[in-house]
Design a protein around this motif. Structure first.
Motif, mmCIF file in Angstrom:
data_model
loop_
_atom_site.group_PDB
_atom_site.id
_atom_site.type_symbol
_atom_site.label_atom_id
_atom_site.label_comp_id
_atom_site.label_asym_id
_atom_site.label_seq_id
_atom_site.Cartn_x
_atom_site.Cartn_y
_atom_site.Cartn_z
ATOM 1 N N LYS A 134 0.828 -1.202 0.000
ATOM 2 C CA LYS A 134 0.000 0.000 0.000
ATOM 3 C C LYS A 134 0.866 1.258 0.000
ATOM 4 O O LYS A 134 0.541 2.246 -0.668
ATOM 5 C CB LYS A 134 -0.914 -0.006 1.236
ATOM 6 C CG LYS A 134 -2.069 0.969 1.151
ATOM 7 C CD LYS A 134 -3.071 0.715 2.268
ATOM 8 C CE LYS A 134 -4.415 1.353 1.961
ATOM 9 N NZ LYS A 134 -5.457 0.939 2.913
ATOM 10 N N GLY A 264 -7.725 1.093 7.927
ATOM 11 C CA GLY A 264 -7.989 1.434 6.534
ATOM 12 C C GLY A 264 -7.930 0.267 5.578
ATOM 13 O O GLY A 264 -8.143 0.439 4.381
ATOM 14 N N ASN A 265 -7.611 -0.900 6.037
ATOM 15 C CA ASN A 265 -7.598 -2.101 5.183
ATOM 16 C C ASN A 265 -8.618 -3.113 5.684
ATOM 17 O O ASN A 265 -8.902 -4.083 5.002
ATOM 18 C CB ASN A 265 -6.229 -2.794 5.272
ATOM 19 C CG ASN A 265 -5.403 -2.614 4.031
ATOM 20 O OD1 ASN A 265 -5.542 -1.608 3.352
ATOM 21 N ND2 ASN A 265 -4.558 -3.582 3.729
ATOM 22 N N ALA A 266 -9.114 -2.878 6.859
ATOM 23 C CA ALA A 266 -9.855 -3.924 7.561
ATOM 24 C C ALA A 266 -11.281 -4.064 7.048
ATOM 25 O O ALA A 266 -11.780 -3.243 6.287
ATOM 26 C CB ALA A 266 -9.897 -3.605 9.052
ATOM 27 N N MET A 267 -11.911 -5.144 7.467
ATOM 28 C CA MET A 267 -13.346 -5.310 7.282
ATOM 29 C C MET A 267 -13.943 -5.157 8.690
ATOM 30 O O MET A 267 -13.830 -6.080 9.500
ATOM 31 C CB MET A 267 -13.710 -6.663 6.677
ATOM 32 C CG MET A 267 -12.865 -7.841 7.034
ATOM 33 S SD MET A 267 -11.203 -7.762 6.322
ATOM 34 C CE MET A 267 -10.677 -9.440 6.616
ATOM 35 N N ALA D 259 -16.814 -5.986 4.132
ATOM 36 C CA ALA D 259 -15.525 -5.973 3.437
ATOM 37 C C ALA D 259 -15.696 -5.324 2.074
ATOM 38 O O ALA D 259 -16.584 -5.680 1.310
ATOM 39 C CB ALA D 259 -15.000 -7.402 3.278
ATOM 40 N N MET D 263 -13.241 1.194 -2.065
ATOM 41 C CA MET D 263 -13.148 2.304 -1.119
ATOM 42 C C MET D 263 -12.613 1.817 0.228
ATOM 43 O O MET D 263 -11.963 2.578 0.937
ATOM 44 C CB MET D 263 -14.503 2.979 -0.970
ATOM 45 C CG MET D 263 -14.883 3.761 -2.237
ATOM 46 S SD MET D 263 -16.638 4.204 -2.338
ATOM 47 C CE MET D 263 -16.694 5.639 -1.255
ATOM 48 N N GLY D 264 -12.858 0.588 0.557
ATOM 49 C CA GLY D 264 -12.415 0.063 1.842
ATOM 50 C C GLY D 264 -10.992 -0.434 1.871
ATOM 51 O O GLY D 264 -10.501 -0.854 2.914
ATOM 52 N N ASN D 265 -10.304 -0.432 0.762
ATOM 53 C CA ASN D 265 -8.893 -0.832 0.723
ATOM 54 C C ASN D 265 -8.013 0.340 0.315
ATOM 55 O O ASN D 265 -6.795 0.257 0.403
ATOM 56 C CB ASN D 265 -8.675 -1.924 -0.341
ATOM 57 C CG ASN D 265 -8.518 -3.302 0.253
ATOM 58 O OD1 ASN D 265 -9.023 -3.568 1.328
ATOM 59 N ND2 ASN D 265 -7.808 -4.172 -0.446
ATOM 60 N N ALA D 266 -8.660 1.371 -0.170
ATOM 61 C CA ALA D 266 -7.924 2.430 -0.859
ATOM 62 C C ALA D 266 -7.211 3.366 0.099
ATOM 63 O O ALA D 266 -7.422 3.345 1.312
ATOM 64 C CB ALA D 266 -8.887 3.230 -1.719
#
Lengths: 369, 369, 369, 369
Positions: A134, A264-267, D259, D263-266
């Protein structure tokens, strides 16, 4: 030693960092394999070897160094042992991976670099943030001009304290959160800014929460000035509750970017029952949590170790060097000195008398008042 | 002057801050109303009065002060005029609202407090963060013990530069991003930590992006040490692209909280066409944006002005005082001095010779090298 | 009854909804005030009145209706009582606020509208989503053309089950999650799309988690087709863990927007100790939570009740009417029928034989198989 | 054909999907390599081969099938060609990878499975969501009991329309957004729920935005009922602006998880200048964007292709089969039929007369009204 096939690794250590190295290579097994492990506590190396399917186990790493198959040795041991181990490994003609920070003192770091250079082996510095996918994307955007001239880079790593007890003992660790985690941020900003030299360092630190068990700093803010005019802001903590937190922010005249490896990467997940594993240093898996997926890959350690193996094979050029680690050491010393003196420390800075970085803070005039 | 009914306000100014005051009172109209507005540029006050339905308009605020109906005057004028205006308002026997920062110099601030005290009128300091609903909730959690002892409070406000041109002229503003925005962060941390005295200030600042048009700092990192052992980290920028950003973070031995007024309140929105308004200082409404809803309410300015009106009526006790503004002034001076000297400045700090805060940086030894 | 000053309200109920009404008016006290409260359980009304500083308390709401000062009565009682109460209130010549859903049957709803119309009093429908500030901003963007023609509107409200036990009894509630929460989504989509008529309804529902205590649906997906060609997707649950969740999404040919009242407004917070209050129906305040700030304001209930009071005074035009509530009733019936038949139900749809909406599902052919 | 070393692949196609396969194998090169590529448009295969360093290029895939080195052929061609190509590949004794959806008709899919079975080659179905790391973690938590019994699984994939023009022609694609993207969601929910049989399908679909260029559905909501009592909700769009969006939600009696791959990984990023690449189908890199990092890895295609290669070598058991693809085909037919009839379609459902799935909608009674 063969010059083809997988690079054969000997691993020193059987705790948290060693586990990461072994797990990383298990997930990306094509370039390298661990063939031996050494750990002084009786039984630890055996148990570790069994768990990861490693062929040989030693209690004395010097015995392991006699193993002629081993081409590269990874040091996952307390900071105070890095220098001697490196010299022994180099003397055995093997390449070295040193986990961060490079050493306890600048003198040690300089010697490590010198002996490796003389022997013609690689001294590889284990800074995984240079391989964090990232963060690499943000660097790629910056290099593509997305932000214009970058004037501020921030990196933060925080959790509630280290895995292994030796970190709390400043004689074995050399410093606290700033030494343990700040080394990441310093290396990251330095690398992100194209290795522009560090001009000055200022730190605000304290033992805010864990004073009962350590003299080490457990929270630190560090400001770096770079020769190219940019600034780095590094935040580290052993006192932040709620699990691991690692993130960066980049600001330039034409834009900005925010990257967070954890929240910011999580679920976002709620569980009444809990589940196997959320994230490094998470206190629980019940209630709301921020679980990670493919944690090591997202940190970049498998990619880092693969890169190191490919460097050994001459397929890639080393991206994280002993010299990088030495730059970090200088900044660590300057940072502790700045906290000790209550002022910005200009680089180059030398502190020949200090046995370890944190002494410059613990014995500093600002601290004593 | 009546002692019941809505508090009658005279407003000095017709630009950005004045607009916020008038809009805020329009959205919460029960406690106070603006009955007059004064602005020196011919036509401005009339236009403003017409737009907001204000009864009377003046080019000279001193004329307005003769209006016996007016009980409270709000100063939305350049920082360099705050002190004189306050003295004039107080002399007219009216209560004063001063927008932040309190004044240009500490001496001015002290005089403002003294004259108001002597005249028995209220000197109210326009720090809306003490009324920001989201931040109040974090304070409420902190006071309920959610985080145990708090050791670090962060506040950040960033955008790409002020609305009005006079801010770029340090002779009218007294300073740059640190003075314009840092006053919020200083007041916020001070208030959040129960008004624990500020022990020291350290700033890193520069003119990173707007050097062609200003001598002012356009990005600043500020570290405060408080008497209770906690630390404040304040980040401000006039160089951050992408619209307004205001957020806080709180860390304690038992927990932490992250509150963001902009990206953290917004409804992420994509539009090919654009729409009316996204957020203060947003560059566009096309593409992806982070629009705000009920922006002023979420900042807290209507609540702040209502509180001030209720204080005038004796229904509430003043929460944001001239004394708070003076604490901020001391920290602003110390902050600029710290950047000028490259060292942490201990409080109390006096700088009798400086005409404005930023001089301590612009003329400081660290800057001149 | 006076025609000026605050509107005097009589409140029927002392549980969750009644608490929201009283708290809302406490936070926005200028337009209306509760002067009496009625609740049949002995002691409840007194306790409620004491807590909120309400002058008079009754066990029989019909007694309260004799109070000539009262101009407007708010019904916060089980759905099965809405119709009779409305008729009694109207007969007493007072305006009526009915909490959602409007009634148990369409016939009841039609009668309520008719009697209010005949008596010349206002029948106001308590749909707060039409006053939710964040959602209003999305509507404003849509109306400004941000998204071009909107083809899909989504609304979702989920939690782990209602506050009051009577909801679980379908004879008192008339239905489950779809009736309790779906009424919000139906009204929202209908209003968002400019009151385009609903052409068809399809529901998927079940009793997935709470089968041991209720026959009601505890999770429902509902698809609406509107005359203007747009579609609504409504998701409701009494089976979603982790606290309240309310959000919308809007999709148009030129853009989209995502608004979330809970996780999207919150300040992510970790606490070892816990604190006072996180959010409606949150299971705990320990660990990670998503606390809300100014919860009622963010839902819009204070604004809604103020609007109703201003309508009574003739200052505003009613935005949420009995007719809106009746549109929702028709869709609720059609939705339950669709689940009972396993097919999309075209509107208009009449179900004269059903005593309550959920019967059409419980007794439907698809359900019986 | 060798049985050791890298699996040798022949690739049919040179457009978007083919690029993903080639790029994926470039990033994970240890298990397989593409040795030939076939594409009918003159020059395309050569250009593709040159770009990716592939040894041989063909205009006729049947020529390529004569290449004895090739062990596995990947079909990245229009849906209408899948069946014939599969039969040809199988006849050549090679393993087959079919990109989703499996075929145009159920009969085709059944025949593909039958011929592969008879020939003893693997028919591998290219559903990468079964290899998406973030989604795998949610599955792992579910399987660890985090959510108790799962009652609702949601999956959504949305963008503004496909890369290749043939998708808009229903004679070549067989259907629109539901066929193109819904196949992902159907397979995902089916797999997530342990391959519980699909009991019924209901779809709401329309051509909301792209009616001028296609008869295909460009937005679809699909509800699946599974034999184990759980429900799937699948949302797909070719009409959603702002770039790719792929996400899941899982709800169980004891918890839930959200999940989001995009948008949730960015890393939310603002750029005045733009940069190289944000994400699949993003309209711009200027302004605010949600760039992805290591996009293919985060989708799972490299992992999927490596898995397929390892299955060919007998090292792993096939996780995504032709049979899975056939289950999806049945649901696609049922889904289009449900939209055509306005009712839930119970499984098993056969539609022997339909030449392609979308005909059941286009010619359905509900559509014609």
């Amino acid at each position: 030693m063969a010059n083809t096939g997988k690079v054969k690794i000997g691993l020193i250590g059987s705790q948290f960092q060693a586990d990461i190295h072994a797990s990383s290579l298990k997930s990306m097994p094509h370039e390298a394999e661990i063939v031996a492990v050494a750990s002084p506590t009786p039984g630890n190396a055996e148990k570790f070897a069994k768990h990861f399917g490693i062929a040989r186990a030693y209690t004395d790493y010097r015995e392991m160094l006699k193993d002629r198959e081993i081409e590269m040795v990874s040091i996952c041991a307390p900071n105070s042992l890095h220098a001697q181990m490196t010299k022994d490994i180099v003397a055995a003609g093997k390449h070295v991976i040193v986990e961060k920070p490079l050493a306890m003192t600048i003198a040690e770091g300089e010697e490590m670099i010198a002996v490796a250079k003389k022997a013609g082996v690689l001294l590889m510095y284990g800074e995984e943030l240079l391989f964090t996918p990232k963060y690499l994307k943000v660097k790629e955007m910056a290099d593509a001009g997305a932000f214009g001239k970058v004037y501020l880079v921030k990196q933060s790593e925080k959790h509630f304290g280290p895995h292994s007890d030796w970190f709390w003992d400043v004689n074995r660790s050399g410093g606290g959160a700033f030494m343990d985690l700040g080394c990441h941020g310093i290396a990251f900003c330095y690398w992100f800014l194209g290795r522009s030299p560090i001009k000055s360092v200022y730190c605000q630190m304290g033992t805010y929460v864990h004073g009962a068990k350590t003299k080490a700093d457990d929270d630190c803010l560090c400001i770096l000035e770079f020769a190219n005019g940019a600034v780095g802001l590094i935040e580290n903590s052993w006192a932040r509750r709620g699990g691991m937190d690692d993130k960066i922010e980049v600001f330039g005249e034409a834009g900005c970017s925010y990257a967070n490896l954890h929240m910011g990467n999580a679920m976002p997940t709620y569980s009444e029952n809990g589940y196997g594993y959320a994230v490094e240093k998470a206190p629980t898996t019940k209630g709301w949590t921020y679980p990670v997926f493919e944690e090591l890959w997202n940190y970049g350690t498998p990619q880092e170790l693969n890169h190191f193996a490919r460097c050994v094979r001459g397929k890639e050029t080393l991206q994280s060097t002993g010299e990088d680690g030495l730059v970090v050491m200088h900044a660590l010393y300057a940072g502790y000195a700045s906290a000790g003196e209550g002022k910005k420390i200009s680089m180059p800075f030398s502190a020949p008398q200090a046995k370890k970085p944190i002494d410059l803070w613990l014995n500093g005039p600002a601290r004593r008042t």
